[in-house]
Design a protein around this motif. Structure first.
Motif, PDB file in Angstrom:
ATOM      1  N   LEU A  90       1.247  -1.200   0.084  1.00  0.00           N
ATOM      2  CA  LEU A  90      -0.109   0.496  -0.294  1.00  0.00           C
ATOM      3  C   LEU A  90       0.408   1.096   0.268  1.00  0.00           C
ATOM      4  O   LEU A  90       0.609   2.095  -0.731  1.00  0.00           O
ATOM      5  N   GLY A  91       2.063   1.556   0.087  1.00  0.00           N
ATOM      6  CA  GLY A  91       2.627   2.303   0.708  1.00  0.00           C
ATOM      7  C   GLY A  91       3.426   2.872  -0.430  1.00  0.00           C
ATOM      8  O   GLY A  91       3.364   3.789  -0.758  1.00  0.00           O
ATOM      9  N   VAL A  92       4.032   1.787  -1.471  1.00  0.00           N
ATOM     10  CA  VAL A  92       4.781   1.905  -2.465  1.00  0.00           C
ATOM     11  C   VAL A  92       3.488   2.414  -3.630  1.00  0.00           C
ATOM     12  O   VAL A  92       3.510   2.771  -4.342  1.00  0.00           O
ATOM     13  N   ALA A  93       1.524   1.783  -4.051  1.00  0.00           N
ATOM     14  CA  ALA A  93       0.960   2.373  -4.218  1.00  0.00           C
ATOM     15  C   ALA A  93       0.826   3.781  -4.216  1.00  0.00           C
ATOM     16  O   ALA A  93       0.677   4.139  -5.002  1.00  0.00           O
ATOM     17  N   MET A  94       0.984   4.152  -3.311  1.00  0.00           N
ATOM     18  CA  MET A  94       0.473   5.354  -2.841  1.00  0.00           C
ATOM     19  C   MET A  94       1.575   6.468  -2.852  1.00  0.00           C
ATOM     20  O   MET A  94       1.367   7.147  -3.402  1.00  0.00           O
ATOM     21  N   GLY A  95       3.430   5.574  -2.582  1.00  0.00           N
ATOM     22  CA  GLY A  95       4.681   6.798  -2.916  1.00  0.00           C
ATOM     23  C   GLY A  95       4.905   6.944  -4.493  1.00  0.00           C
ATOM     24  O   GLY A  95       5.071   7.787  -4.654  1.00  0.00           O
ATOM     25  N   ALA A  96       4.477   5.571  -5.491  1.00  0.00           N
ATOM     26  CA  ALA A  96       4.879   5.711  -6.640  1.00  0.00           C
ATOM     27  C   ALA A  96       3.629   6.859  -6.887  1.00  0.00           C
ATOM     28  O   ALA A  96       4.292   7.507  -7.799  1.00  0.00           O
ATOM     29  N   LEU A  97       2.699   6.683  -7.524  1.00  0.00           N
ATOM     30  CA  LEU A  97       1.111   8.001  -7.656  1.00  0.00           C
ATOM     31  C   LEU A  97       1.920   9.073  -7.110  1.00  0.00           C
ATOM     32  O   LEU A  97       1.737  10.396  -8.017  1.00  0.00           O
ATOM     33  N   SER A  98       2.327   9.437  -5.938  1.00  0.00           N
ATOM     34  CA  SER A  98       3.094  10.796  -5.501  1.00  0.00           C
ATOM     35  C   SER A  98       3.890  10.941  -6.306  1.00  0.00           C
ATOM     36  O   SER A  98       3.874  12.430  -6.628  1.00  0.00           O
ATOM     37  N   LEU A  99       5.452  10.013  -6.468  1.00  0.00           N
ATOM     38  CA  LEU A  99       6.199  10.059  -7.019  1.00  0.00           C
ATOM     39  C   LEU A  99       5.446  11.048  -8.700  1.00  0.00           C
ATOM     40  O   LEU A  99       6.461  12.273  -8.803  1.00  0.00           O
ATOM     41  N   ALA A 100       5.032  10.649  -9.536  1.00  0.00           N
ATOM     42  CA  ALA A 100       4.413  10.268 -10.691  1.00  0.00           C
ATOM     43  C   ALA A 100       3.849  11.776 -10.465  1.00  0.00           C
ATOM     44  O   ALA A 100       4.291  12.551 -11.451  1.00  0.00           O
ATOM     45  N   LEU A 101       3.161  12.249  -9.593  1.00  0.00           N
ATOM     46  CA  LEU A 101       2.390  13.453  -9.814  1.00  0.00           C
ATOM     47  C   LEU A 101       2.877  14.580  -9.135  1.00  0.00           C
ATOM     48  O   LEU A 101       3.153  15.574  -9.941  1.00  0.00           O
ATOM     49  N   VAL A 102       4.421  14.584  -8.671  1.00  0.00           N
ATOM     50  CA  VAL A 102       4.939  15.437  -8.021  1.00  0.00           C
ATOM     51  C   VAL A 102       6.380  15.968  -9.765  1.00  0.00           C
ATOM     52  O   VAL A 102       7.221  17.245  -9.290  1.00  0.00           O
ATOM     53  N   LYS A 103       6.562  14.622  -9.825  1.00  0.00           N
ATOM     54  CA  LYS A 103       7.420  15.663 -10.751  1.00  0.00           C
ATOM     55  C   LYS A 103       7.227  15.406 -12.996  1.00  0.00           C
ATOM     56  O   LYS A 103       7.514  14.865 -13.197  1.00  0.00           O
ATOM     57  N   VAL A 104       5.872  15.882 -12.444  1.00  0.00           N
ATOM     58  CA  VAL A 104       5.633  15.100 -14.449  1.00  0.00           C
ATOM     59  C   VAL A 104       5.196  16.720 -14.504  1.00  0.00           C
ATOM     60  O   VAL A 104       5.697  16.110 -15.699  1.00  0.00           O
ATOM     61  N   GLU A 105       6.114  17.867 -14.060  1.00  0.00           N
ATOM     62  CA  GLU A 105       6.582  19.490 -14.541  1.00  0.00           C
ATOM     63  C   GLU A 105       7.446  18.692 -15.393  1.00  0.00           C
ATOM     64  O   GLU A 105       8.352  19.114 -16.227  1.00  0.00           O
ATOM     65  N   GLU A 106       8.786  17.586 -14.245  1.00  0.00           N
ATOM     66  CA  GLU A 106       9.993  17.625 -14.248  1.00  0.00           C
ATOM     67  C   GLU A 106       9.886  16.438 -15.792  1.00  0.00           C
ATOM     68  O   GLU A 106      11.017  16.276 -17.147  1.00  0.00           O
ATOM     69  N   TRP A 107       9.346  15.169 -15.853  1.00  0.00           N
ATOM     70  CA  TRP A 107       8.768  14.217 -16.672  1.00  0.00           C
ATOM     71  C   TRP A 107       8.554  14.195 -17.597  1.00  0.00           C
ATOM     72  O   TRP A 107       8.412  13.737 -18.565  1.00  0.00           O
ATOM     73  N   GLY A 108       7.257  15.077 -17.776  1.00  0.00           N
ATOM     74  CA  GLY A 108       5.707  14.897 -18.323  1.00  0.00           C
ATOM     75  C   GLY A 108       5.033  14.444 -18.707  1.00  0.00           C
ATOM     76  O   GLY A 108       5.573  12.980 -17.896  1.00  0.00           O
TER      77      GLY A 108
ATOM     78  N   GLY B 126       6.137  11.134 -20.294  1.00  0.00           N
ATOM     79  CA  GLY B 126       7.088  10.519 -20.145  1.00  0.00           C
ATOM     80  C   GLY B 126       7.430   9.499 -19.123  1.00  0.00           C
ATOM     81  O   GLY B 126       6.959   8.555 -19.053  1.00  0.00           O
ATOM     82  N   GLY B 127       8.378   8.934 -19.753  1.00  0.00           N
ATOM     83  CA  GLY B 127       8.871   6.906 -19.183  1.00  0.00           C
ATOM     84  C   GLY B 127       8.577   6.890 -17.513  1.00  0.00           C
ATOM     85  O   GLY B 127       8.549   6.388 -17.396  1.00  0.00           O
ATOM     86  N   ARG B 128       9.778   7.750 -17.265  1.00  0.00           N
ATOM     87  CA  ARG B 128       9.909   7.467 -15.549  1.00  0.00           C
ATOM     88  C   ARG B 128       8.192   7.652 -15.410  1.00  0.00           C
ATOM     89  O   ARG B 128       7.825   7.195 -14.280  1.00  0.00           O
ATOM     90  N   THR B 129       7.444   9.207 -15.824  1.00  0.00           N
ATOM     91  CA  THR B 129       6.379   9.292 -15.385  1.00  0.00           C
ATOM     92  C   THR B 129       5.957   7.694 -15.463  1.00  0.00           C
ATOM     93  O   THR B 129       4.550   7.393 -14.681  1.00  0.00           O
ATOM     94  N   THR B 130       5.306   7.269 -16.657  1.00  0.00           N
ATOM     95  CA  THR B 130       4.485   6.313 -16.547  1.00  0.00           C
ATOM     96  C   THR B 130       5.015   4.324 -15.759  1.00  0.00           C
ATOM     97  O   THR B 130       4.256   3.838 -15.533  1.00  0.00           O
ATOM     98  N   VAL B 131       6.021   4.549 -15.795  1.00  0.00           N
ATOM     99  CA  VAL B 131       6.831   3.495 -14.974  1.00  0.00           C
ATOM    100  C   VAL B 131       6.026   3.436 -13.542  1.00  0.00           C
ATOM    101  O   VAL B 131       5.519   2.765 -13.074  1.00  0.00           O
ATOM    102  N   SER B 132       6.113   5.072 -13.039  1.00  0.00           N
ATOM    103  CA  SER B 132       5.955   5.284 -11.740  1.00  0.00           C
ATOM    104  C   SER B 132       4.696   5.400 -11.771  1.00  0.00           C
ATOM    105  O   SER B 132       3.730   3.829 -10.714  1.00  0.00           O
ATOM    106  N   LEU B 133       3.620   5.311 -12.672  1.00  0.00           N
ATOM    107  CA  LEU B 133       2.072   5.232 -12.603  1.00  0.00           C
ATOM    108  C   LEU B 133       1.756   3.379 -12.279  1.00  0.00           C
ATOM    109  O   LEU B 133       1.223   3.612 -12.239  1.00  0.00           O
ATOM    110  N   LEU B 134       2.901   2.742 -13.736  1.00  0.00           N
ATOM    111  CA  LEU B 134       2.464   1.414 -13.635  1.00  0.00           C
ATOM    112  C   LEU B 134       2.727   0.745 -12.076  1.00  0.00           C
ATOM    113  O   LEU B 134       2.193  -0.209 -11.711  1.00  0.00           O
ATOM    114  N   GLY B 135       4.223   1.058 -11.974  1.00  0.00           N
ATOM    115  CA  GLY B 135       4.391   0.580 -10.267  1.00  0.00           C
ATOM    116  C   GLY B 135       3.224   1.009  -9.264  1.00  0.00           C
ATOM    117  O   GLY B 135       3.094  -0.514  -8.440  1.00  0.00           O
TER     118      GLY B 135
END
Length: 468
Positions: free
Chosen positions: A215-233, A236-245
């Protein structure tokens, strides 16, 4: 003077003991509740201290705590129920206090984030155990009153947090954590002396700690994708990986919950209509609440150049509305269905966020711009949160009430983590004129989310759930 009879002496001793237990446990609950507002007010000063840290990086000071707290609240509470609530409470309070010292001593941002996660682990252990110990130590005829006082102390922390945080930050941001040390130490010593132990007589299966980690990983990965979306797009590949994770970890979490004998969330509970709708509404509303709170604080400090003390005083009127209108909601609940009360609060909160979006300007206009919407939002929170917390467990059997309450609090913490991430995604690195537009988008999103929570709240009106 007539000597006191033995029966009266015993009763008096019990009352004094129960009062001491209530005081110690309420102080501990106060510390855990104080964290939300006091750290939000210090957020801007922490950013100045860690030069080069982006808003996305700083967000983990808030999100690391919220995610760890949400994931561990239920399993750690169950471990304490099994092995001893007093030991769990002392360990949680000790860890929270020690981690507060580590937060103050942090010289780097990520060291602070790690210390904040440790703080959250302590809070996730002391919060459920404090309530369990309180119920055990209080005579049955006085439990309802004791729980109301215990909960009211949490509301007091929310009201005092902004002002206390502003005053302490004037010394340095480290003081928002150092203040926990003497209070925590005194509460720890008092708890050893006055709190009796309790535990469940039946030793059930161990809680699903791996599920909590997923559960922590799921929440953390989603938060990471959101806070990094301006940098990653967004693509972007890293955004996609975070969301899939996040999706994979969330799916594995639900798979384990479906088959584990002691899951973090019992799927059967979600078949209870009032419980399911209360959780969903609390989650969506908390996203709006967290985004609105941090947006208002950052706007005053970054754009209006308010000091921490002035920001704290400016924020305080909103939280002061919460206990007042929670009391009003309790009285209205005798004549108005809970869903309509909560939905009304959602609409009022949305109206407050809309007022902020339309009226707040670059030139400071607190009395005519921010304050009206902020106080209206506080009224909304006072109607929504206590109503949903009370309604969520109304159909649950007594043996599941504590677990149900913990799950609702978990839903709120998950929502708040995503609310902070949403703000970062919308504001990003905006400057100048873009900043006003970006914050306007945050307030608009908060208003739309709160409006979306309104019809969800109506689900608690239908008491036709299936008992687990």
């Amino acid at each position: 003077m007539t000597a006191m009879t033995p029966a009266l002496e015993v009763r008096s001793a019990r009352e004094v003991h129960a009062g001491a237990v209530l005081a110690v446990l309420s102080v501990a609950a106060f510390l855990a509740s104080l964290d939300l507002f006091i750290v939000n007010v210090a957020f801007e000063h922490m950013g100045r201290s860690f030069r080069g840290a982006s808003l996305a990086d700083l967000s983990w000071v808030l999100n690391g705590y919220a995610i760890a707290y949400a994931a561990l609240l239920i399993p750690l509470g169950r471990l304490a129920d099994r092995f001893g609530r007093k030991a769990g409470f002392l360990l949680g309070l000790g860890l929270f206090t020690a981690a507060s010292a580590a937060c103050a001593a942090s010289t780097g941002l990520w060291g602070l984030v790690v210390s904040r996660i440790a703080q959250a682990v302590g809070a996730a252990l002391l919060t459920p155990t404090s309530l369990g110990l309180l119920l055990n130590a209080t005579p049955p005829d006085r439990r309802a009153r004791a729980v109301r006082i215990w909960a009211a102390v949490g509301s007091l922390a929310a009201a005092a947090g902004p002002v206390a945080g502003g005053l302490l930050v004037e010394l340095s941001w480290q003081w928002v954590f150092l203040v926990n040390l003497p209070v925590g130490a005194v509460a720890l010593l008092a708890a050893v002396r006055v709190i009796p132990d309790s535990r469940d007589s039946a030793r059930g299966p161990l809680p699903d700690l791996l599920g909590a980690g997923l559960l922590g990983v799921a929440m953390g990965a989603l938060s990471l994708a959101l806070v990094k979306v301006e940098e990653w797009g967004w693509t972007g590949g890293r955004t996609t990986v975070s969301l899939l994770g996040s999706v994979v970890a969330g799916g594995l979490f639900w798979w384990r919950s479906s088959g584990h004998p002691a899951p973090v969330i019992e799927p059967a509970l979600l078949r209870v209509r009032t419980f399911a709708w209360a959780n969903l509404s609390a989650f969506v509303f908390s996203v709006a609440f967290a985004a609105n709170l941090l947006a208002s604080i950052l706007w005053m400090q970054q754009v209006w150049q308010y000091s921490a003390v002035r920001t704290g005083l400016a924020i305080a009127p909103g939280p002061l509305m919460v206990p007042l209108f929670a009391s009003i909601a309790q009285r209205l609940s005798r004549r108005v269905e809970a869903g309509w009360l909560a939905a009304s609060g959602c609409v009022l909160f949305a109206a407050g966020a809309t007022i902020s979006m339309l009226w707040v300007g670059a030139v400071p206009n607190y009395m005519t711009g921010l304050l009206p919407g902020w106080m209206l939002g506080g009224v909304g929170v006072g109607l929504v949160i206590p109503t949903l917390l009370a309604s969520a467990t109304v159909e649950l059997p007594p043996a599941r009430t504590a677990t149900g309450s913990a799950i609702v609090n978990m839903s709120r913490q998950v929502g708040m983590a995503l609310g902070v991430s949403l703000l970062v995604a919308l504001v990003g690195k905006s400057v100048g004129g873009e900043l006003r537009t970006a914050f306007g988008h945050v307030w608009m999103a908060a208003a739309l989310l709160a409006l979306g929570a309104a019809p969800l709240s109506l689900g608690v009106n239908t008491y036709k759930g299936v008992r687990p």
